[in-house]
Enzyme design. Structure first.
Site, PDB file in Angstrom:
ATOM      1  N   SER A 270       0.845  -1.190   0.000  1.00 23.77           N
ATOM      2  CA  SER A 270       0.000   0.000   0.000  1.00 23.77           C
ATOM      3  C   SER A 270       0.879   1.238   0.000  1.00 23.77           C
ATOM      4  CB  SER A 270      -0.908   0.031   1.234  1.00 23.77           C
ATOM      5  OG  SER A 270      -1.595   1.272   1.341  1.00 23.77           O
TER       6      SER A 270
ATOM      7  N   TYR B  19      -1.677  -0.655  10.274  1.00 26.38           N
ATOM      8  CA  TYR B  19      -1.754  -0.840   8.822  1.00 26.38           C
ATOM      9  C   TYR B  19      -0.502  -0.310   8.127  1.00 26.38           C
ATOM     10  CZ  TYR B  19      -3.671  -0.876   4.095  1.00 26.38           C
ATOM     11  OH  TYR B  19      -3.879  -1.116   2.750  1.00 26.38           O
TER      12      TYR B  19
END
Length: 258
Positions: free
Chosen positions: A140, A153
């Protein structure tokens, strides 16, 4: 059926489902792994997939034995995949001051990091012996610089980027490719819960098409869309004091239960 084979985790929705559709359109056989196998079966029926063109494997990537068993079943039933995409992941906001969020951090790492390595594990020996294959880690843009409230995350996706880079060097002598894809914002059920702006957000189908082409080319690392790659590089160059001021007051990702 003849044709190349792709193994995809997290295939019951979002990016995983969009990638499955794109590979099917290109004539690939599908090995689809997820906890919610019923949703994959319903989607396959809706798409009119020939039962000989795909197989579904129930697995929880956070459980090492579960995902390793799914990979071994794929080897036994469909053969050695040409591409393995470790896509399954979770994204939950955390506050380190809250004890329960430490469990969220542990679960995030178990899914996004250990689960990714466990997804690749069953196929390494066969790909190395065959001297071909591609392993794809879905990272990501959030792994490039930390965001307040996104500690689990961001850290997990930074680890995906580093891990895949390590693996790429390890497998190069065996002619097995490792591709890292770092999505920006993609329109999925997961991102629709976000309470902040999402610039350059892509429909899942557009992302899947661009990712498919990057994987076909064997790109070692690709940010999709490219505009988010530019944004991330600029943010990486900012001095910490300026970056911290820029993000002050930014809405945070929902924590568990919110």
């Amino acid at each position: 059926m003849a044709g190349p084979l792709v193994f995809i985790t997290g295939a019951s929705s979002g990016i995983g489902q969009a990638l499955a559709r794109r590979y099917h359109q290109a004539g690939w056989r599908l090995a689809l792994a997820a906890r919610r196998t019923g949703e994959i079966q319903a989607w396959a029926a809706q798409q009119g997939l020939d039962s000989a063109s795909y197989a579904v494997y129930g697995a929880d990537v956070a459980d090492i034995d579960s995902i390793v068993a799914a990979g071994r079943r794929c080897l036994d039933e469909q053969g050695v995949p040409d591409v393995v995409i470790a896509n399954a992941g979770i994204s939950i906001g955390v506050d380190t001051a809250c004890r329960e969020d430490l469990d969220v951090i542990a679960r995030t790492y178990a899914t996004n990091n250990v689960g990714l390595a466990a997804t690749f594990h069953p196929f390494l020996a066969a790909m190395t012996a065959r001297r071909s294959g591609t392993l794809v880690g879905i990272a990501s843009v959030a792994g490039i610089r930390g965001l307040p409230g996104h500690g689990a995350y961001c850290a997990s996706k930074a680890a995906v980027i580093s891990y895949c880079e390590c693996l790429r060097g390890e497998l190069r002598p065996a002619s097995v490719k490792v591709v890292t894809i770092s999505p920006g914002y993609v329109d999925t059920p997961l991102t629709r819960q976000n309470r902040y702006g999402m610039p350059f957000r892509l429909p899942a189908e557009v992302f899947a098409d661009r990712a498919f082409r990057a994987i076909e080319r064997g790109s070692s690392y690709r940010v999709i869309p490219w505009q988010m790659g530019v944004v991330a590089k600029l943010l990486r160059m900012l001095p910490n004091a300026l970056y911290d001021r820029l993000l002050a007051g930014r809405p945070r990702k929902h924590r568990q239960g919110q």
